[in-house]
Motif scaffolding. Structure first.
Motif, PDB file in Angstrom:
ATOM      1  N   TYR A   1      69.319 -25.665  58.347  1.00 47.89           N
ATOM      2  CA  TYR A   1      69.661 -24.257  58.131  1.00 47.89           C
ATOM      3  C   TYR A   1      69.728 -23.484  59.441  1.00 47.89           C
ATOM      4  CZ  TYR A   1      69.394 -25.009  53.137  1.00 47.89           C
ATOM      5  OH  TYR A   1      69.629 -25.470  51.869  1.00 47.89           O
ATOM      6  N   ALA A   2      68.960 -23.911  60.444  1.00 46.83           N
ATOM      7  CA  ALA A   2      69.066 -23.279  61.761  1.00 46.83           C
ATOM      8  C   ALA A   2      70.429 -23.560  62.376  1.00 46.83           C
ATOM      9  CB  ALA A   2      67.950 -23.789  62.674  1.00 46.83           C
ATOM     10  N   ASN A   3      70.895 -24.795  62.249  1.00 47.10           N
ATOM     11  CA  ASN A   3      72.232 -25.122  62.761  1.00 47.10           C
ATOM     12  C   ASN A   3      73.323 -24.390  61.982  1.00 47.10           C
ATOM     13  OD1 ASN A   3      72.129 -27.102  65.020  1.00 47.10           O
ATOM     14  ND2 ASN A   3      70.905 -28.280  63.575  1.00 47.10           N
ATOM     15  N   PHE A   4      73.128 -24.249  60.665  1.00 45.85           N
ATOM     16  CA  PHE A   4      74.066 -23.461  59.854  1.00 45.85           C
ATOM     17  C   PHE A   4      74.115 -22.023  60.375  1.00 45.85           C
ATOM     18  CE2 PHE A   4      73.983 -20.134  56.601  1.00 45.85           C
ATOM     19  CZ  PHE A   4      75.288 -20.206  56.143  1.00 45.85           C
ATOM     20  N   ALA A   5      72.944 -21.436  60.663  1.00 43.84           N
ATOM     21  CA  ALA A   5      72.882 -20.062  61.139  1.00 43.84           C
ATOM     22  C   ALA A   5      73.609 -19.895  62.467  1.00 43.84           C
ATOM     23  CB  ALA A   5      71.419 -19.632  61.278  1.00 43.84           C
TER      24      ALA A   5
ATOM     25  N   VAL B   1      69.164 -24.618  70.703  1.00 43.59           N
ATOM     26  CA  VAL B   1      68.298 -25.303  71.662  1.00 43.59           C
ATOM     27  C   VAL B   1      67.036 -25.786  70.956  1.00 43.59           C
ATOM     28  CG1 VAL B   1      66.941 -25.077  73.782  1.00 43.59           C
ATOM     29  CG2 VAL B   1      69.167 -23.935  73.588  1.00 43.59           C
ATOM     30  N   GLU B   2      66.388 -24.878  70.214  1.00 38.13           N
ATOM     31  CA  GLU B   2      65.176 -25.238  69.481  1.00 38.13           C
ATOM     32  C   GLU B   2      64.866 -24.190  68.427  1.00 38.13           C
ATOM     33  OE1 GLU B   2      61.502 -25.069  71.652  1.00 38.13           O
ATOM     34  OE2 GLU B   2      62.125 -23.314  72.813  1.00 38.13           O
ATOM     35  N   VAL B   3      64.139 -24.628  67.407  1.00 35.97           N
ATOM     36  CA  VAL B   3      63.542 -23.702  66.447  1.00 35.97           C
ATOM     37  C   VAL B   3      62.104 -23.484  66.907  1.00 35.97           C
ATOM     38  CG1 VAL B   3      62.917 -23.283  64.038  1.00 35.97           C
ATOM     39  CG2 VAL B   3      64.993 -24.577  64.579  1.00 35.97           C
ATOM     40  N   ARG B   4      61.793 -22.266  67.298  1.00 36.29           N
ATOM     41  CA  ARG B   4      60.467 -21.991  67.840  1.00 36.29           C
ATOM     42  C   ARG B   4      59.434 -21.730  66.740  1.00 36.29           C
ATOM     43  NH1 ARG B   4      63.348 -18.115  70.371  1.00 36.29           N
ATOM     44  NH2 ARG B   4      61.849 -16.525  69.750  1.00 36.29           N
TER      45      ARG B   4
ATOM     46  N   THR C   1      55.527 -18.351  53.974  1.00 37.45           N
ATOM     47  CA  THR C   1      54.809 -19.603  54.197  1.00 37.45           C
ATOM     48  C   THR C   1      55.329 -20.242  55.474  1.00 37.45           C
ATOM     49  OG1 THR C   1      54.576 -19.975  51.817  1.00 37.45           O
ATOM     50  CG2 THR C   1      54.253 -21.874  53.257  1.00 37.45           C
ATOM     51  N   TYR C   2      54.435 -20.616  56.380  1.00 37.12           N
ATOM     52  CA  TYR C   2      54.870 -21.252  57.620  1.00 37.12           C
ATOM     53  C   TYR C   2      55.360 -22.666  57.348  1.00 37.12           C
ATOM     54  CZ  TYR C   2      52.987 -17.354  60.228  1.00 37.12           C
ATOM     55  OH  TYR C   2      52.771 -16.098  60.733  1.00 37.12           O
ATOM     56  N   VAL C   3      56.438 -23.037  58.019  1.00 41.13           N
ATOM     57  CA  VAL C   3      57.068 -24.337  57.835  1.00 41.13           C
ATOM     58  C   VAL C   3      57.158 -25.024  59.189  1.00 41.13           C
ATOM     59  CG1 VAL C   3      59.090 -25.545  56.911  1.00 41.13           C
ATOM     60  CG2 VAL C   3      58.452 -23.316  55.983  1.00 41.13           C
ATOM     61  N   ASN C   4      57.029 -26.333  59.199  1.00 42.71           N
ATOM     62  CA  ASN C   4      57.159 -27.103  60.443  1.00 42.71           C
ATOM     63  C   ASN C   4      58.576 -26.907  61.008  1.00 42.71           C
ATOM     64  OD1 ASN C   4      57.340 -28.995  62.487  1.00 42.71           O
ATOM     65  ND2 ASN C   4      56.411 -30.643  61.295  1.00 42.71           N
ATOM     66  N   PRO C   5      58.702 -26.375  62.237  1.00 41.94           N
ATOM     67  CA  PRO C   5      60.034 -26.149  62.820  1.00 41.94           C
ATOM     68  C   PRO C   5      60.877 -27.416  62.940  1.00 41.94           C
ATOM     69  CG  PRO C   5      58.361 -25.000  64.074  1.00 41.94           C
ATOM     70  CD  PRO C   5      57.635 -25.897  63.118  1.00 41.94           C
ATOM     71  N   GLU C   6      60.218 -28.589  62.959  1.00 46.53           N
ATOM     72  CA  GLU C   6      60.949 -29.852  63.088  1.00 46.53           C
ATOM     73  C   GLU C   6      61.374 -30.420  61.743  1.00 46.53           C
ATOM     74  OE1 GLU C   6      58.586 -32.506  65.405  1.00 46.53           O
ATOM     75  OE2 GLU C   6      58.561 -31.206  67.173  1.00 46.53           O
ATOM     76  N   ASP C   7      61.010 -29.747  60.651  1.00 47.87           N
ATOM     77  CA  ASP C   7      61.420 -30.176  59.319  1.00 47.87           C
ATOM     78  C   ASP C   7      62.945 -30.274  59.253  1.00 47.87           C
ATOM     79  OD1 ASP C   7      60.455 -30.272  56.255  1.00 47.87           O
ATOM     80  OD2 ASP C   7      62.333 -29.159  56.390  1.00 47.87           O
TER      81      ASP C   7
ATOM     82  N   PHE D   1      50.628 -28.293  59.580  1.00 42.32           N
ATOM     83  CA  PHE D   1      50.572 -28.121  61.028  1.00 42.32           C
ATOM     84  C   PHE D   1      50.084 -29.368  61.742  1.00 42.32           C
ATOM     85  CE2 PHE D   1      49.863 -23.675  59.531  1.00 42.32           C
ATOM     86  CZ  PHE D   1      51.024 -23.135  60.042  1.00 42.32           C
ATOM     87  N   CYS D   2      49.507 -30.310  61.006  1.00 41.77           N
ATOM     88  CA  CYS D   2      48.838 -31.443  61.652  1.00 41.77           C
ATOM     89  C   CYS D   2      48.927 -32.671  60.749  1.00 41.77           C
ATOM     90  CB  CYS D   2      47.386 -31.062  61.936  1.00 41.77           C
ATOM     91  SG  CYS D   2      46.589 -32.086  63.170  1.00 41.77           S
ATOM     92  N   ASN D   3      50.054 -33.337  60.794  1.00 44.52           N
ATOM     93  CA  ASN D   3      50.327 -34.484  59.934  1.00 44.52           C
ATOM     94  C   ASN D   3      49.303 -35.594  60.176  1.00 44.52           C
ATOM     95  OD1 ASN D   3      51.344 -36.658  58.527  1.00 44.52           O
ATOM     96  ND2 ASN D   3      53.370 -36.607  59.462  1.00 44.52           N
TER      97      ASN D   3
END
Length: 463
Positions: free
Chosen positions: A45-49, A66-69, A33-39, A397-399
């Motif tokens: 979890y990206a910073n944990f990784a 730098v960013e979650v793409r 399932t696609y998730v908003n990268p800014e969530d 994708f479009c709040n």
């Protein structure tokens, strides 16, 4: 069908279900399932990784996110996050006690594009929560200073560059930077295509070499926190007639809509949404279509912020204070903030007030058919790579609560869908020129509050 056949089919169904749900290593796996990268959870979890990557590497300096793409989640005896991220070395040594968030990037270091998987287990072992784990393989590649012709998106990028006459030279610093932005954007467009509920397609639009942040800054401009709070406006009344609204309607065919304009790199969408509405109101009431001046609003509307953004609701109030609007031919659009040069002798159009319009999309069709084009706010996130068709994105994708762009509904209709059946849609005039979307227009699904398009509907009044 006999008892044995029923039993066989039941067993076969259970067996197939087990296969569908079984992941590698015996883990129970669901679909991605696609998730908003800014969530916030994704960012955590990206910073944990990245912290885990730092622990596993022998490098001297700390790496930082730098960013979650792109991000996807999957149910796997808990949750598995599939992350595409960009990381870069910092100036902090691993022996430093400095918190990673306080470390500055080493601007001379090459960025890396990494594919990571974080497994989050909600279960307890002996009463102790199981910590998340960074799964193998960890795939990272450094961004190159040169793009090879054999690279997967080289030709696609070259075709884009030729079509939109981009002047940056092959393998210049700007070219490489734009190439990677383009590549990420095409990954995003691919995701949009896979998840689209309507008939819209997404791809290499003229904004495909801009980051979403750069695109939003230069080509939107609805500023909900403008200098003055949104003034209270009366609620627009629906027509008293009980005759049915036609199945489709388009004010362009009635001569109430001027050609598509281009706001360029100025956050003045609010001005174009406003003038478009007034152009329609004036033609319907006075039987004369005039293209009106957005630059007058950019320069002279002191309730709004010119190229830094504004609101149609404020613009109506300013227009009344100024006595009206000049034609485009008298006060030409320049797309930059300049000194106000209003000449009241050149004013040709006035308004008497403004109204809020219902957010009920069924009633909006009735109002539009009877009264004219509607100024609206919309979340433009999905519009950056829009190529055509009826757009019906998932809200993830479009709040609908994040409006950032002012546009104009000029009509509505219905198109047959390939998979999902009929697609009722709005015809939305944009201000990015005729070389975007459907000759400058956006077709958005009607009836689901797509991207918040029904939450800020207004119109001027002309008597």
């Amino acid at each position: 069908m006999n008892c044995f056949s029923n039993m066989f089919l039941a067993c076969l169904s259970v067996f197939l279900l087990a296969i569908a749900c079984e992941g590698f290593g015996g883990r129970k796996a669901g679909g991605l399932t696609y998730v908003n990268p800014e969530d916030l959870e994704v960012q955590a979890y990206a910073n944990f990784a990245v912290d885990e990557v730092n622990k596993r590497r022998n490098g001297f300096f700390k790496e930082k996110l730098v960013e979650v793409r792109q991000a996807q989640s999957q149910v796997v005896m808990g949750k598995m996050f599939h992350l595409n991220v960009t990381i870069q070395s910092t100036l902090c040594k691993k022996t430093d006690n400095t918190e990673l968030e306080d470390c500055k990037f080493d601007q001379n270091a090459k960025k890396e594009r990494c594919s990571l998987r974080v497994w989050v287990q909600p279960f307890l072992e002996l009463g102790v929560p199981v910590p998340p784990t960074l799964e193998d393989p960890i795939i990272c590649t450094k961004e190159s200073s040169k793009i090879s012709e054999s690279d997967s998106r080289f030709q696609e990028f070259e075709d884009f560059r030729a079509k939109f006459e981009r002047k940056y030279e092959v393998n210049s610093e700007e070219y490489v930077q734009k190439y990677y932005i383009f590549s990420d954007n095409m990954d995003t467009a691919k995701t949009y295509n896979e998840m689209e509920q309507g008939t819209a397609t997404y791809g290499a639009s003229k904004f495909a070499d801009m980051t979403p942040a750069e695109f939003k800054e230069k080509h939107t401009g609805l500023k909900v926190d403008a200098k003055k709070p949104t003034p209270h406006m009366r609620q627009g009344k629906l027509p008293a007639s009980t005759s049915p609204t036609p199945a489709s309607f388009d004010w362009r065919t009635k001569g109430a809509v001027t050609p598509v304009k281009n706001q360029a790199s100025c956050g003045s969408c609010w001005a174009f949404s406003t003038t478009g509405n007034i152009e329609g109101q004036w033609m319907i009431k006075k039987k004369h279509l005039l293209s009106l001046s957005e630059q007058q609003l950019v320069d002279c509307d002191k309730l709004d912020s010119g190229c830094e953004g504004g609101l149609p609701s404020n613009a109506y109030e300013s227009i009344i204070s100024m006595g009206g609007l000049e034609p485009e031919s008298q006060y030409k659009y320049k797309g930059v903030d300049e000194k106000c040069e209003l000449d009241k002798a050149d004013i040709k159009v006035y308004i008497n007030g403004s109204v809020n319009i219902t957010s009920d999309e069924s009633k909006m069709t009735t109002w539009l058919h009877s009264n004219g084009p509607i100024s609206i706010g919309i979340n433009a996130a999905m519009m950056q790579f829009y190529m055509g068709g009826v757009a019906h994105p998932f809200k993830i994708f479009c709040n609908p609560g994040s409006l950032d762009h002012g546009v104009l509904i000029v009509g509505y209709g219905t198109k047959a869908g390939i998979i999902w059946g009929e697609n009722p849609y709005w015809i939305i005039k944009n201000s990015w020129g005729p070389d975007w979307g459907e000759e400058g227009y956006y077709l958005a699904y009607r009836g689901d509050g797509v991207c918040g398009l029904n939450t800020m509907c207004t119109s001027a009044e002309v008597e």
